[in-house]
Design a protein around this motif. Sequence first.
Motif, PDB file in Angstrom:
ATOM      1  N   LYS A   1       0.832  -1.208   0.000  1.00  0.00           N
ATOM      2  CA  LYS A   1       0.000   0.000   0.000  1.00  0.00           C
ATOM      3  C   LYS A   1       0.868   1.261   0.000  1.00  0.00           C
ATOM      4  O   LYS A   1       0.544   2.242  -0.665  1.00  0.00           O
ATOM      5  CB  LYS A   1      -0.944  -0.011   1.199  1.00  0.00           C
ATOM      6  CG  LYS A   1      -2.054  -1.024   1.050  1.00  0.00           C
ATOM      7  CD  LYS A   1      -3.026  -0.948   2.205  1.00  0.00           C
ATOM      8  CE  LYS A   1      -4.139  -1.958   1.984  1.00  0.00           C
ATOM      9  NZ  LYS A   1      -5.438  -1.349   2.052  1.00  0.00           N
ATOM     10  N   ALA A   2       1.980   1.243   0.727  1.00  0.00           N
ATOM     11  CA  ALA A   2       2.884   2.394   0.743  1.00  0.00           C
ATOM     12  C   ALA A   2       3.534   2.595  -0.626  1.00  0.00           C
ATOM     13  O   ALA A   2       3.672   3.728  -1.097  1.00  0.00           O
ATOM     14  CB  ALA A   2       3.947   2.213   1.818  1.00  0.00           C
TER      15      ALA A   2
ATOM     16  N   ALA B   1       0.992   4.096  -2.932  1.00  0.00           N
ATOM     17  CA  ALA B   1       0.800   5.518  -2.644  1.00  0.00           C
ATOM     18  C   ALA B   1       1.935   6.343  -3.238  1.00  0.00           C
ATOM     19  O   ALA B   1       1.705   7.401  -3.838  1.00  0.00           O
ATOM     20  CB  ALA B   1       0.709   5.746  -1.142  1.00  0.00           C
TER      21      ALA B   1
ATOM     22  N   GLN C   1      -4.580  11.994   0.109  1.00  0.00           N
ATOM     23  CA  GLN C   1      -5.138  10.641   0.099  1.00  0.00           C
ATOM     24  C   GLN C   1      -5.128  10.087  -1.314  1.00  0.00           C
ATOM     25  O   GLN C   1      -5.405  10.799  -2.269  1.00  0.00           O
ATOM     26  CB  GLN C   1      -6.567  10.632   0.619  1.00  0.00           C
ATOM     27  CG  GLN C   1      -6.683  10.861   2.096  1.00  0.00           C
ATOM     28  CD  GLN C   1      -8.123  10.793   2.569  1.00  0.00           C
ATOM     29  OE1 GLN C   1      -9.036  11.011   1.804  1.00  0.00           O
ATOM     30  NE2 GLN C   1      -8.303  10.491   3.845  1.00  0.00           N
TER      31      GLN C   1
ATOM     32  N   ASP D   1      -9.768   3.569   0.972  1.00  0.00           N
ATOM     33  CA  ASP D   1      -8.608   3.437   1.860  1.00  0.00           C
ATOM     34  C   ASP D   1      -8.111   4.813   2.282  1.00  0.00           C
ATOM     35  O   ASP D   1      -7.167   5.353   1.706  1.00  0.00           O
ATOM     36  CB  ASP D   1      -7.490   2.660   1.158  1.00  0.00           C
ATOM     37  CG  ASP D   1      -6.384   2.268   2.114  1.00  0.00           C
ATOM     38  OD1 ASP D   1      -6.525   2.505   3.329  1.00  0.00           O
ATOM     39  OD2 ASP D   1      -5.374   1.718   1.648  1.00  0.00           O
TER      40      ASP D   1
ATOM     41  N   ASN E   1      -6.353   5.614   4.730  1.00  0.00           N
ATOM     42  CA  ASN E   1      -5.073   5.570   5.442  1.00  0.00           C
ATOM     43  C   ASN E   1      -3.868   5.603   4.521  1.00  0.00           C
ATOM     44  O   ASN E   1      -2.737   5.674   4.988  1.00  0.00           O
ATOM     45  CB  ASN E   1      -5.008   4.310   6.305  1.00  0.00           C
ATOM     46  CG  ASN E   1      -6.082   4.299   7.356  1.00  0.00           C
ATOM     47  OD1 ASN E   1      -6.319   5.304   8.009  1.00  0.00           O
ATOM     48  ND2 ASN E   1      -6.756   3.177   7.505  1.00  0.00           N
ATOM     49  N   THR E   2      -4.072   5.509   3.211  1.00  0.00           N
ATOM     50  CA  THR E   2      -2.975   5.494   2.256  1.00  0.00           C
ATOM     51  C   THR E   2      -2.821   6.890   1.665  1.00  0.00           C
ATOM     52  O   THR E   2      -3.732   7.385   1.016  1.00  0.00           O
ATOM     53  CB  THR E   2      -3.223   4.442   1.167  1.00  0.00           C
ATOM     54  OG1 THR E   2      -3.392   3.170   1.798  1.00  0.00           O
ATOM     55  CG2 THR E   2      -2.071   4.361   0.201  1.00  0.00           C
TER      56      THR E   2
ATOM     57  N   TYR F   1       0.169  10.182   0.192  1.00  0.00           N
ATOM     58  CA  TYR F   1       1.499  10.511  -0.312  1.00  0.00           C
ATOM     59  C   TYR F   1       1.813  11.975  -0.072  1.00  0.00           C
ATOM     60  O   TYR F   1       0.927  12.809   0.069  1.00  0.00           O
ATOM     61  CB  TYR F   1       1.662  10.155  -1.794  1.00  0.00           C
ATOM     62  CG  TYR F   1       0.746  10.895  -2.743  1.00  0.00           C
ATOM     63  CD1 TYR F   1       1.075  12.144  -3.249  1.00  0.00           C
ATOM     64  CD2 TYR F   1      -0.442  10.321  -3.165  1.00  0.00           C
ATOM     65  CE1 TYR F   1       0.244  12.808  -4.125  1.00  0.00           C
ATOM     66  CE2 TYR F   1      -1.280  10.966  -4.047  1.00  0.00           C
ATOM     67  CZ  TYR F   1      -0.936  12.212  -4.529  1.00  0.00           C
ATOM     68  OH  TYR F   1      -1.762  12.861  -5.395  1.00  0.00           O
TER      69      TYR F   1
ATOM     70  N   GLY G   1       5.245   7.676   0.118  1.00  0.00           N
ATOM     71  CA  GLY G   1       3.944   7.039   0.282  1.00  0.00           C
ATOM     72  C   GLY G   1       3.866   6.430   1.666  1.00  0.00           C
ATOM     73  O   GLY G   1       4.833   5.849   2.153  1.00  0.00           O
ATOM     74  N   ARG G   2       2.697   6.572   2.311  1.00  0.00           N
ATOM     75  CA  ARG G   2       2.534   6.054   3.676  1.00  0.00           C
ATOM     76  C   ARG G   2       1.191   5.344   3.803  1.00  0.00           C
ATOM     77  O   ARG G   2       0.222   5.710   3.160  1.00  0.00           O
ATOM     78  CB  ARG G   2       2.539   7.194   4.686  1.00  0.00           C
ATOM     79  CG  ARG G   2       3.870   7.749   4.973  1.00  0.00           C
ATOM     80  CD  ARG G   2       3.829   8.702   6.167  1.00  0.00           C
ATOM     81  NE  ARG G   2       5.149   9.181   6.480  1.00  0.00           N
ATOM     82  CZ  ARG G   2       5.752  10.166   5.859  1.00  0.00           C
ATOM     83  NH1 ARG G   2       5.150  10.795   4.891  1.00  0.00           N
ATOM     84  NH2 ARG G   2       6.964  10.536   6.203  1.00  0.00           N
ATOM     85  N   ASN G   3       1.171   4.358   4.680  1.00  0.00           N
ATOM     86  CA  ASN G   3      -0.081   3.760   5.107  1.00  0.00           C
ATOM     87  C   ASN G   3      -0.071   3.764   6.622  1.00  0.00           C
ATOM     88  O   ASN G   3       0.730   3.072   7.252  1.00  0.00           O
ATOM     89  CB  ASN G   3      -0.259   2.349   4.566  1.00  0.00           C
ATOM     90  CG  ASN G   3      -1.634   1.818   4.903  1.00  0.00           C
ATOM     91  OD1 ASN G   3      -1.872   1.393   6.014  1.00  0.00           O
ATOM     92  ND2 ASN G   3      -2.534   1.882   3.944  1.00  0.00           N
TER      93      ASN G   3
ATOM     94  N   SER H   1       5.991   2.948   5.194  1.00  0.00           N
ATOM     95  CA  SER H   1       6.256   4.063   4.289  1.00  0.00           C
ATOM     96  C   SER H   1       7.275   3.636   3.237  1.00  0.00           C
ATOM     97  O   SER H   1       8.057   2.715   3.449  1.00  0.00           O
ATOM     98  CB  SER H   1       6.755   5.294   5.049  1.00  0.00           C
ATOM     99  OG  SER H   1       8.031   5.048   5.581  1.00  0.00           O
TER     100      SER H   1
END
Length: 155
Positions: free
Chosen positions: A48-49, A52, A78, A84, A86-87, A89, A128-130, A136
């Motif tokens: 996911k990171a 992102a 987002q 999602d 929570n994902t 950048y 990119g982060r989740n 990340s």
Amino acid sequence: MKHTREERGFALIAALMANLILLAVGIVALNLSTGDIRISMRAVGDKKAVNAAEAGLHWLTVNFDPANLAAVTVTNQQVDSSTDPNTRYTITQPTEPTTGPAQIPLPGFSIGGSQTWGQARYDATITGRNTAYNTSMTIEAGLGHGPVEMGTMSR
């Protein structure tokens, strides 16, 4: 059946030892299975990171404007707010590179005379982060914009 004094209670001790062995095997099996789950969750969070960061890189390539570098700075955007949230950048402001040439020649773009054309180089960092998985991924991207005239002549 006659039991001697030394044999009394042996069945109890043998049963307790068997239970301890089964308990140890159960604890080992539980630790292995929860470890696999943690590894799987980490892999999902890493993917996911990365997605992102790639979404941020795509956004940067579409919206890059060398005349207004501050406009392509993005913070905590987002990727998909509906499925999602929570994902996310973040894109830092593109800057001229600290190493190498600021412009790269483009062969075949000379119109004639002393004109030399090339690409202006910029560097940006996309992260990119989740937050759900606490993962990340950072991408260092080099951007080229051109053709731009590289000659020293003023017009």
